[in-house]
Scaffold this active site. Structure first.
Site, PDB file in Angstrom:
ATOM      1  N   GLY A 108       0.778  -1.222   0.020  1.00 52.75           N
ATOM      2  CA  GLY A 108       0.153   0.007  -0.173  1.00 52.75           C
ATOM      3  C   GLY A 108       0.812   1.341  -0.213  1.00 52.75           C
ATOM      4  O   GLY A 108       0.792   2.112  -0.782  1.00 52.75           O
ATOM      5  N   ASN A 130      -8.276   3.605   9.353  1.00 54.49           N
ATOM      6  CA  ASN A 130      -7.834   2.478   9.773  1.00 54.49           C
ATOM      7  C   ASN A 130      -7.872   2.388  11.336  1.00 54.49           C
ATOM      8  O   ASN A 130      -7.709   1.130  11.814  1.00 54.49           O
ATOM      9  CB  ASN A 130      -6.306   2.554   9.543  1.00 54.49           C
ATOM     10  CG  ASN A 130      -5.230   3.496   9.856  1.00 54.49           C
ATOM     11  OD1 ASN A 130      -5.627   4.609   9.366  1.00 54.49           O
ATOM     12  ND2 ASN A 130      -4.645   3.232  10.644  1.00 54.49           N
ATOM     13  N   GLN A 155      -7.554  -0.454   3.930  1.00 57.13           N
ATOM     14  CA  GLN A 155      -8.279  -0.995   4.979  1.00 57.13           C
ATOM     15  C   GLN A 155      -9.967  -1.255   4.492  1.00 57.13           C
ATOM     16  O   GLN A 155     -10.415  -2.287   5.273  1.00 57.13           O
ATOM     17  CB  GLN A 155      -8.569  -0.078   6.009  1.00 57.13           C
ATOM     18  CG  GLN A 155      -7.385  -0.161   6.970  1.00 57.13           C
ATOM     19  CD  GLN A 155      -6.924  -1.286   7.807  1.00 57.13           C
ATOM     20  OE1 GLN A 155      -7.790  -2.235   7.879  1.00 57.13           O
ATOM     21  NE2 GLN A 155      -5.904  -1.488   8.495  1.00 57.13           N
ATOM     22  N   HIS A 203      -1.622  -7.603   2.586  1.00 55.48           N
ATOM     23  CA  HIS A 203      -1.787  -8.194   3.773  1.00 55.48           C
ATOM     24  C   HIS A 203      -3.141  -7.468   4.690  1.00 55.48           C
ATOM     25  O   HIS A 203      -2.834  -7.910   5.925  1.00 55.48           O
ATOM     26  CB  HIS A 203      -0.472  -7.711   4.692  1.00 55.48           C
ATOM     27  CG  HIS A 203      -0.192  -6.356   5.031  1.00 55.48           C
ATOM     28  ND1 HIS A 203      -0.189  -6.058   6.495  1.00 55.48           N
ATOM     29  CD2 HIS A 203      -0.060  -5.241   4.219  1.00 55.48           C
ATOM     30  CE1 HIS A 203      -0.012  -4.642   6.584  1.00 55.48           C
ATOM     31  NE2 HIS A 203       0.014  -4.218   5.273  1.00 55.48           N
ATOM     32  N   THR A 246      11.409  -6.924 -12.819  1.00 51.03           N
ATOM     33  CA  THR A 246      10.573  -8.310 -13.195  1.00 51.03           C
ATOM     34  C   THR A 246       9.359  -8.605 -11.866  1.00 51.03           C
ATOM     35  O   THR A 246       9.832  -8.315 -10.642  1.00 51.03           O
ATOM     36  CB  THR A 246      11.625  -9.141 -13.025  1.00 51.03           C
ATOM     37  OG1 THR A 246      12.560  -9.261 -14.085  1.00 51.03           O
ATOM     38  CG2 THR A 246      10.816 -10.846 -13.295  1.00 51.03           C
ATOM     39  N   CYS A 256       2.565   5.828  25.061  1.00 55.87           N
ATOM     40  CA  CYS A 256       2.582   5.993  26.292  1.00 55.87           C
ATOM     41  C   CYS A 256       4.249   6.099  26.653  1.00 55.87           C
ATOM     42  O   CYS A 256       4.978   5.234  26.517  1.00 55.87           O
ATOM     43  CB  CYS A 256       2.454   4.735  27.356  1.00 55.87           C
ATOM     44  SG  CYS A 256       2.248   5.202  29.184  1.00 55.87           S
TER      45      CYS A 256
END
Length: 371
Positions: free
Chosen positions: A71, A151, A179, A201, A237, A322
């Site tokens: 992406g 997302n 997404q 993915h 390729t 955090c």
């Protein structure tokens, strides 16, 4: 039950059917698809089939599909490629403040080269206003890029309406649907887009493969120069193994993209969470106009990072960071103006095709023990 995976928005497992489909490429289909001999031509046919499978999911022509490494590359090709090709027409690009870094960072790069950006605010649901986009259009606006769905909170953007505006003003329109593809119907003609990004993915294909839809007649400058692979848009390729995997995953997605099962499962989970935590839990994002698998919730006056750390057997995510006891809200929640006492307790649960009710019940039980 030792482990539960609820982080499908980060990455999906490889579908067994996809793995089976890819295996012959590790052994039998080793020829270069550009070669005209007996070893190359069967591979070329497989590449053509994979391109058809991707185009069928998006309702476009196979010749409008360019395979990429994912992406991020597809987004870079869309944004940089269009900007470099049409620099003489203008330098103004419109986007939103909650785009994925794979959009924001290429745009910042272009800004260093002279591009002028308008980054629009979103409302409390994380939704951009089509009206604001039209107001932001200038004479030198050449490109609009708005994500199809967020997302983090799952909010679906008014892409069709934005596309109509872009078309009326004769401005190119790109959307990152990484997404969305495979979770909701994505028809490039209904959405009125000129370019659209998908990532393998995110829909049960391998990592390292994606695609960019480029509407016929839309001209881009390639980022990778060399021989004329991918219709001259991406030299090198082709990765036939991964392209075949993406094609098969898109074929599978097309058969189930309109099913309500995943949405029903997400609603079931949300119901269980509300039943368990009542007013101590709130939903981030739009209640209805969101991805069917995404549930971003905040546990009031809690820290999402601490909750997940206390349940190491649960794979989920929190966009907030955090550091030394101080919580920094995710950029998306910050732009949505979510109060800190709510936003710091945010956790994103993203479900997938292998999620079960039993797993969700177990997660609720774990959360009750911790909270």
């Amino acid at each position: 039950m030792n482990k539960v995976y609820l982080d499908y928005n980060a990455s999906t497992p490889l579908a067994p059917e996809v793995a089976d489909h890819m295996y012959p490429f590790l052994k039998d289909f080793y020829g270069n698809p550009s070669a005209v001999h007996w070893a190359g031509q069967p591979v070329k046919e497989k590449m053509n089939r994979a391109r058809e499978q991707v185009s069928d999911l998006l309702s476009c022509s196979p010749e409008e599909i360019i395979f990429t490494s994912g992406g991020s590359e597809a987004n870079n090709l869309a944004l940089k490629g269009y900007y470099f090709k049409h620099l003489s027409k203008g330098k103004h690009i419109i986007t939103s403040k909650i785009e994925h870094p794979a959009i924001i960072e290429p745009l910042k790069f272009l800004e260093r080269l002279g591009a002028e950006l308008t980054m629009l605010d979103v409302d409390k649901y994380g939704m951009v206003s089509a009206g604001d986009i039209e107001k932001a259009i200038r004479e030198d606006t050449i490109l609009i890029t708005i994500m199809h769905s967020n997302n983090e909170v799952g909010t679906l953007q008014p892409i069709e309406e934005i596309g109509e505006i872009a078309r009326r003003h004769k401005i190119a329109f790109h959307t990152d649907a990484s997404q969305s593809a495979g979770k909701v119907p994505v028809d490039v003609n209904e959405l009125n887009v000129d370019m659209l990004t998908i990532a393998g993915h995110k829909l049960y294909a391998p990592k390292g493969i994606g695609a960019l839809y480029i509407r016929k007649g839309t001209e881009l400058e390639p980022l990778i120069h060399g021989a004329g692979h991918e219709f001259g848009m991406r030299a090198g390729t082709e990765n036939t193994l991964l392209a075949a995997g993406l094609g098969k995953a898109c074929e599978l997605a097309g058969k189930h993209v309109s099913d309500s099962g995943l949405a029903d499962l997400t609603d079931y989970f949300w119901g269980k969470l509300k039943e368990s935590f009542g007013e101590e839990i709130v939903l981030n994002g739009h209640e209805e106009k969101r991805l069917p698998n995404t549930l971003n919730v905040s546990f009031m006056n809690r820290i999402g990072w601490d909750i997940l750390s206390a349940i190491p057997q649960l794979a989920a995510s929190t966009g907030s960071a955090c550091h030394a006891g101080k919580v920094e809200l995710s950029p998306v929640l910050r732009e949505m103006e979510v109060p800190e006492y709510i936003g710091m307790g945010a956790v994103r649960f993203s479900l997938g095709k292998f999620t079960t009710k039993e797993e969700l019940d177990q997660v609720v039980s774990w959360l009750k023990e911790v909270i």
